[in-house]
Design a protein around this motif. Structure first.
Motif, PDB file in Angstrom:
ATOM      1  N   GLY A  44     -43.039 -34.640  16.147  1.00 49.50           N
ATOM      2  CA  GLY A  44     -41.772 -34.558  16.731  1.00 49.50           C
ATOM      3  C   GLY A  44     -41.531 -34.480  18.055  1.00 49.50           C
ATOM      4  O   GLY A  44     -40.738 -33.531  18.742  1.00 49.50           O
ATOM      5  N   LYS A  45     -42.159 -34.985  18.948  1.00 45.76           N
ATOM      6  CA  LYS A  45     -42.345 -34.955  20.432  1.00 45.76           C
ATOM      7  C   LYS A  45     -41.380 -35.527  21.072  1.00 45.76           C
ATOM      8  O   LYS A  45     -41.039 -35.401  22.154  1.00 45.76           O
ATOM      9  N   MET A  46     -40.630 -36.662  20.693  1.00 49.56           N
ATOM     10  CA  MET A  46     -39.513 -37.465  21.282  1.00 49.56           C
ATOM     11  C   MET A  46     -38.532 -36.935  21.091  1.00 49.56           C
ATOM     12  O   MET A  46     -38.027 -37.010  20.131  1.00 49.56           O
ATOM     13  N   ASN A  47     -37.796 -36.845  22.335  1.00 46.89           N
ATOM     14  CA  ASN A  47     -36.390 -36.207  22.306  1.00 46.89           C
ATOM     15  C   ASN A  47     -35.624 -37.469  22.496  1.00 46.89           C
ATOM     16  O   ASN A  47     -35.615 -38.097  23.515  1.00 46.89           O
ATOM     17  N   ILE A  48     -34.538 -37.479  21.702  1.00 45.50           N
ATOM     18  CA  ILE A  48     -33.492 -38.634  21.946  1.00 45.50           C
ATOM     19  C   ILE A  48     -31.956 -37.718  22.050  1.00 45.50           C
ATOM     20  O   ILE A  48     -31.646 -36.817  21.366  1.00 45.50           O
ATOM     21  N   ARG A  56     -37.135 -39.782  25.570  1.00 44.03           N
ATOM     22  CA  ARG A  56     -38.500 -39.475  26.436  1.00 44.03           C
ATOM     23  C   ARG A  56     -39.356 -38.709  25.238  1.00 44.03           C
ATOM     24  O   ARG A  56     -39.034 -37.749  24.539  1.00 44.03           O
ATOM     25  N   CYS A  57     -40.648 -39.239  25.219  1.00 39.06           N
ATOM     26  CA  CYS A  57     -41.886 -38.641  24.506  1.00 39.06           C
ATOM     27  C   CYS A  57     -42.485 -37.498  25.520  1.00 39.06           C
ATOM     28  O   CYS A  57     -42.897 -37.924  26.442  1.00 39.06           O
ATOM     29  N   ASN A  58     -42.283 -36.235  25.020  1.00 42.37           N
ATOM     30  CA  ASN A  58     -42.899 -35.235  25.680  1.00 42.37           C
ATOM     31  C   ASN A  58     -44.568 -35.177  25.686  1.00 42.37           C
ATOM     32  O   ASN A  58     -45.129 -34.185  26.246  1.00 42.37           O
ATOM     33  N   TYR A  59     -44.984 -36.083  24.776  1.00 40.48           N
ATOM     34  CA  TYR A  59     -46.379 -36.172  24.445  1.00 40.48           C
ATOM     35  C   TYR A  59     -47.111 -37.480  25.375  1.00 40.48           C
ATOM     36  O   TYR A  59     -48.164 -37.105  26.276  1.00 40.48           O
ATOM     37  N   CYS A  60     -46.504 -38.505  25.260  1.00 41.40           N
ATOM     38  CA  CYS A  60     -47.051 -39.548  25.969  1.00 41.40           C
ATOM     39  C   CYS A  60     -46.278 -40.102  27.352  1.00 41.40           C
ATOM     40  O   CYS A  60     -46.852 -40.791  28.084  1.00 41.40           O
ATOM     41  N   GLY A  61     -45.296 -39.268  27.498  1.00 45.77           N
ATOM     42  CA  GLY A  61     -44.716 -39.695  28.712  1.00 45.77           C
ATOM     43  C   GLY A  61     -43.623 -40.653  28.500  1.00 45.77           C
ATOM     44  O   GLY A  61     -42.896 -41.045  29.764  1.00 45.77           O
ATOM     45  N   GLU A  62     -43.617 -41.628  27.628  1.00 43.28           N
ATOM     46  CA  GLU A  62     -42.683 -42.986  27.816  1.00 43.28           C
ATOM     47  C   GLU A  62     -41.238 -42.367  27.687  1.00 43.28           C
ATOM     48  O   GLU A  62     -40.858 -41.392  26.970  1.00 43.28           O
ATOM     49  N   GLY A  63     -40.262 -43.313  28.154  1.00 50.51           N
ATOM     50  CA  GLY A  63     -38.930 -42.922  28.143  1.00 50.51           C
ATOM     51  C   GLY A  63     -38.066 -44.105  28.525  1.00 50.51           C
ATOM     52  O   GLY A  63     -38.448 -45.093  29.100  1.00 50.51           O
ATOM     53  N   GLY A  64     -36.845 -43.825  28.514  1.00 52.06           N
ATOM     54  CA  GLY A  64     -35.889 -44.842  28.829  1.00 52.06           C
ATOM     55  C   GLY A  64     -34.596 -44.840  28.287  1.00 52.06           C
ATOM     56  O   GLY A  64     -34.141 -43.848  27.700  1.00 52.06           O
ATOM     57  N   GLY A  65     -33.606 -45.804  28.256  1.00 51.43           N
ATOM     58  CA  GLY A  65     -32.475 -45.834  27.643  1.00 51.43           C
ATOM     59  C   GLY A  65     -32.383 -46.460  26.261  1.00 51.43           C
ATOM     60  O   GLY A  65     -33.570 -46.546  25.748  1.00 51.43           O
ATOM     61  N   MET A  66     -31.276 -46.686  25.559  1.00 56.94           N
ATOM     62  CA  MET A  66     -31.213 -46.802  24.259  1.00 56.94           C
ATOM     63  C   MET A  66     -31.649 -48.316  23.988  1.00 56.94           C
ATOM     64  O   MET A  66     -32.260 -48.624  22.876  1.00 56.94           O
ATOM     65  N   LEU A  67     -31.119 -48.922  24.893  1.00 55.44           N
ATOM     66  CA  LEU A  67     -31.591 -50.565  24.727  1.00 55.44           C
ATOM     67  C   LEU A  67     -32.984 -50.703  24.766  1.00 55.44           C
ATOM     68  O   LEU A  67     -33.718 -51.555  24.282  1.00 55.44           O
ATOM     69  N   ALA A  68     -33.781 -50.017  25.813  1.00 60.45           N
ATOM     70  CA  ALA A  68     -35.190 -50.049  26.077  1.00 60.45           C
ATOM     71  C   ALA A  68     -35.820 -49.691  24.747  1.00 60.45           C
ATOM     72  O   ALA A  68     -36.950 -50.007  24.515  1.00 60.45           O
ATOM     73  N   LEU A  69     -35.360 -48.658  24.179  1.00 62.28           N
ATOM     74  CA  LEU A  69     -35.898 -48.209  22.846  1.00 62.28           C
ATOM     75  C   LEU A  69     -35.879 -49.170  21.957  1.00 62.28           C
ATOM     76  O   LEU A  69     -37.014 -49.489  21.171  1.00 62.28           O
ATOM     77  N   TYR A  70     -34.722 -49.963  21.716  1.00 61.95           N
ATOM     78  CA  TYR A  70     -34.769 -50.894  20.624  1.00 61.95           C
ATOM     79  C   TYR A  70     -35.583 -52.231  20.938  1.00 61.95           C
ATOM     80  O   TYR A  70     -36.292 -52.624  20.280  1.00 61.95           O
ATOM     81  N   ALA A  71     -35.498 -52.531  22.526  1.00 62.69           N
ATOM     82  CA  ALA A  71     -36.157 -53.701  22.890  1.00 62.69           C
ATOM     83  C   ALA A  71     -37.685 -53.700  22.926  1.00 62.69           C
ATOM     84  O   ALA A  71     -38.323 -54.671  22.609  1.00 62.69           O
ATOM     85  N   ASN A 405     -48.742 -34.157  29.983  1.00 61.73           N
ATOM     86  CA  ASN A 405     -47.783 -35.326  30.753  1.00 61.73           C
ATOM     87  C   ASN A 405     -46.700 -34.790  31.523  1.00 61.73           C
ATOM     88  O   ASN A 405     -45.858 -35.544  32.096  1.00 61.73           O
ATOM     89  N   ASN A 406     -46.383 -33.520  31.356  1.00 66.44           N
ATOM     90  CA  ASN A 406     -45.433 -32.810  32.242  1.00 66.44           C
ATOM     91  C   ASN A 406     -45.935 -32.632  33.611  1.00 66.44           C
ATOM     92  O   ASN A 406     -45.950 -31.476  34.177  1.00 66.44           O
ATOM     93  N   VAL A 407     -46.019 -33.735  34.524  1.00 70.24           N
ATOM     94  CA  VAL A 407     -46.605 -33.410  35.776  1.00 70.24           C
ATOM     95  C   VAL A 407     -45.652 -33.633  36.753  1.00 70.24           C
ATOM     96  O   VAL A 407     -45.967 -33.569  38.162  1.00 70.24           O
ATOM     97  N   LYS A 408     -44.580 -34.189  36.419  1.00 74.75           N
ATOM     98  CA  LYS A 408     -43.554 -34.152  37.556  1.00 74.75           C
ATOM     99  C   LYS A 408     -43.057 -33.023  38.241  1.00 74.75           C
ATOM    100  O   LYS A 408     -42.869 -33.124  39.520  1.00 74.75           O
TER     101      LYS A 408
END
Length: 716
Positions: A44-48, A56-71, A405-408
């Motif tokens: 349960g690391k991906m926050n919506i 954004r997934c707090n584990y792998c660092g991937e993220g984006g908007g809602m269309l990017a999630l589906y696409a 991956n929380n390096v920002k």
């Protein structure tokens, strides 16, 4: 009333998540946490975020908007994603609830990853669909193709096809669901509204919250001085329970009372004290609005967000300027989901946060700093408490992030370090960076960031039997104490045991006999009378073949009565031949994983079950390198189990001097040991303290060579 649909979209990310049937682990008013379909993590690391419509997934660092999630899950464009989501919601094709677990592993259920048949798509329908696709403003040149089929209903009530046709009035004719081959009424439905998918919102934190379509106002973060003042006074009102202090002083943590007090660790207060603590802080002039962990209660008073379920140890996150930026809680009882497997440890650390509460604020996951701001070498690790312990044990300067991956948040800190004269950044993430691709990704990001700010970066590795740098340093301290107390195993062995293990020659026997004779002399001197000195002198020359001297000599040397009789009758050489017949030489080899640059191996430093989970039936020899090739002298009656136990004692804690330059690390899980004698070759996979027999192909392994390390553990 907050608008859950961004920039005129007719749907939000909550709708997209439901369509994709993501596995929901935790629900909050403004967001929810799901399993990540991209990295496969099931914690349960991906926050919506429902308000910002981002993920954004707090584990792998991937993220984006809602269309990017589906696409991304469906390997399509944003324009196609918009049309497919709109059409699916228009047709009512959504579960609006938790789907089956089988549909959560990135497949997206019936809408994501499936390929329904194109029944009902006539040439006229195709032409109309092409006309509609061409009207979409983004990626217009990519839509002149045959339309994708619409998702099929899973209830079996209709044939799973719909006509996609548009007329001049701009309304779409959609067939109502009806049994197959019975026709169907046509009704007019509105066309999807014009939306520029290129304006999909990006991730922006902190964010506000929605609860039941009502926006919950969130506070702006207070200034650093205000946050520090509130937290400092709060810690002064709290205490540390004896149980928590004992835990921090245990062998697992290794802190002293003075260190515990200096770091400001405290126990979380009970929930019934939250309001009174907030009132006391307000009376002392603190600002609570914008301080993570505090919020305005619905009854109009300020309070703190502590609970019995989240009880534990408060760990301050201190910035480079010495101010407290936030606080983590080391939970007494880790959070576990009801569907978690039995072996899963659960969430051990959480931030003190009041996000989703009225006038609350998110923690922001600040960076923790322990040490000298002007140090030339700075170590970066994961975990606040780990950094504090490592700083105390090594005296080095440590920076801690909350999540690999929380390096920002490191960006501004690295800029300050470079200005302060820091020359070297040492990445000191846990040793699972060799097996976990996500941890390795965070490690690489740290190195690139350090180089970007003009600093050198090295990767630190150590004995992989210990996961974290704090665990390793605590183990080294225990070994040092053991050495100081003279409790090494070798000192507990008698002459015969040492000889059969090849640790000494026959000359050691003479020294043992001399030591025993001197002990006897000292004992006699204590009981001597006026003639005692002459009798003691006589005992030094008396041969140890009779009386008390002989029995004590046998016990001291570890000899049997027969062996001692041979020694007394025939001398040292006869005894040597007798002992040589009781020992043998066993050749052994140690193979260790050879990591290429940036490579991770899923079962690295893990047990045999992890090897099987990675899809291997036996250790892949091509990924290994010969690290040691030597001979072990042992008693002739020893079995393989006893030999392997001896090897573990010799190689398990540190690399022997003669093997340095060849072995990269001490014997650890995932290593392969080869035993060779007159009975043949046998191979064993190291699984913690156990050795599992396996098949192995040594001719595929890389030859022995000196390993190249960016930073040797001995340099720490």
């Amino acid at each position: 009333m907050g608008d859950p649909y961004p920039q005129g979209f007719p749907f939000g990310i909550r709708d997209v998540a439901e369509l994709l049937r993501l596995r929901v682990r935790r629900r909050q008013p403004d967001s929810m946490y799901t399993d990540c379909p991209f990295c496969g993590d099931r914690r349960g690391k991906m926050n919506i975020n429902f308000t910002k419509n981002v993920w954004r997934c707090n584990y792998c660092g991937e993220g984006g908007g809602m269309l990017a999630l589906y696409a991304r899950l469906n390997n399509t464009t944003s324009s196609d994603a918009y049309r497919e989501i709109y059409d699916a919601l228009l047709a009512g094709d959504t579960t609006w609830g938790d789907g089956e677990p089988e549909a959560h592993a990135g497949s997206g259920g019936a809408l994501a990853g499936t390929q329904p048949q194109k029944a009902g798509t006539s040439p006229e329908n195709a032409a109309e669909c092409r006309k509609e696709a061409d009207s979409c403003p983004a990626d217009a040149g990519r839509h002149k193709k045959e339309p994708e089929p619409y998702p099929a209903k899973a209830d079996g009530g209709w044939n799973g096809t719909e006509s996609c046709m548009a007329n001049e009035s701009g309304r779409r004719r959609v067939k109502e669901p009806c049994p197959a081959n019975t026709g169907g009424r046509e009704k007019m439905e509105p066309m999807p509204p014009y939306v520029d998918v290129r304006k999909e919102p990006e991730i922006q934190l902190p964010y506000t919250a929605l609860q039941n379509e009502v926006e919950i106002p969130q506070a702006e973060r207070a200034s650093d001085q205000q946050v520090h003042q509130a937290y400092s006074l709060l810690l002064g009102m709290l205490s540390l329970t004896p149980a928590h202090r004992a835990h921090l002083k245990s062998e697992k943590r290794g802190l002293t009372d003075s260190q515990i007090d200096a770091f400001g660790f405290r126990s979380t207060p009970p929930a019934f004290l939250c309001r009174s603590l907030a009132e006391r802080l307000l009376r002392q002039g603190c600002t609570l609005e914008g301080v993570p962990g505090f919020y305005l209660h619905e009854k109009g008073y300020w309070t703190a967000r502590f609970s019995s379920r989240a009880s534990g140890i408060l760990i301050p996150a201190i910035g480079m300027d010495g101010l407290i930026k936030g606080m983590q809680i080391l939970l007494d009882t880790p959070f576990r989901d009801k569907d978690d497997p039995p072996g899963k440890a659960g969430t051990k650390y959480i931030w003190l946060s009041s996000a989703s509460k009225n006038r609350g604020i998110t923690s922001g996951s600040p960076v923790h700093f322990a040490g000298d701001p002007f140090s030339r070498t700075v170590y970066v690790t994961e975990g606040l408490l780990k950094a504090d312990i490592a700083h105390c044990l090594t005296g080095r300067t440590f920076v801690a992030v909350a999540g690999a991956n929380n390096v920002k948040p490191l960006e501004p800190l690295f800029a300050l370090l470079a200005q302060n004269g820091t020359e070297l950044v040492v990445e000191a993430y846990d040793m699972d960076k060799c097996s976990n691709a996500m941890t390795a990704k965070g490690s690489s990001q740290i190195c690139r960031m350090a180089v970007r700010y003009g600093m050198e970066c090295r990767r630190l590795t150590w004995n992989p039997n210990y996961k974290g740098i704090d665990d390793w340093q605590l183990a080294l301290r225990r070994e040092k104490r053991k050495a100081q107390e003279n409790r090494q195993d070798s000192e507990a062995l008698n002459f015969k045991e040492k000889y059969l293990l090849g640790q000494c020659g026959m000359d050691a026997m003479k020294q043992e006999m001399e030591n025993l004779r001197r002990e006897v002399c000292a004992c006699n001197l204590d009981r001597t009378d006026k003639d005692g000195e002459s009798r003691a002198a006589e005992s030094l020359d008396k041969p140890p073949v009779s009386g008390i001297d002989g029995s004590r000599m046998m016990e001291k040397l570890g000899l049997t009565a027969e062996e001692y009789a041979v020694f007394c009758r025939d001398g040292v050489r006869a005894l040597e031949r007798m002992l040589d017949a009781q020992k043998r030489d066993c050749r052994f080899r140690i193979y260790q994983l050879a990591f290429e640059a940036g490579e991770t191996v899923p079962f690295a430093f893990k047990g045999i079950l992890d090897l099987y989970k990675a899809g291997y039936e036996q250790p892949p020899a091509a990924k290994y390198r010969l690290a040691a090739d030597s001979t072990l002298t042992c008693p002739a009656e020893w079995t393989d189990t006893e030999i392997l136990k001896r090897l573990s004692a010799c190689f398990g804690s540190r690399v022997p001097e003669k093997e340095k330059g060849c072995m990269e690390h001490p014997l650890a899980s995932s290593d392969v040991v080869e035993l060779k004698d007159e009975a043949g070759r046998r191979y064993f996979y190291v699984d913690g303290s156990d050795f599992e027999p396996v098949r192995f192909s040594p001719f595929l392994a890389k030859p022995m060579e000196k390993p190249v390390q960016s930073q040797r553990a001995a340099d720490v």
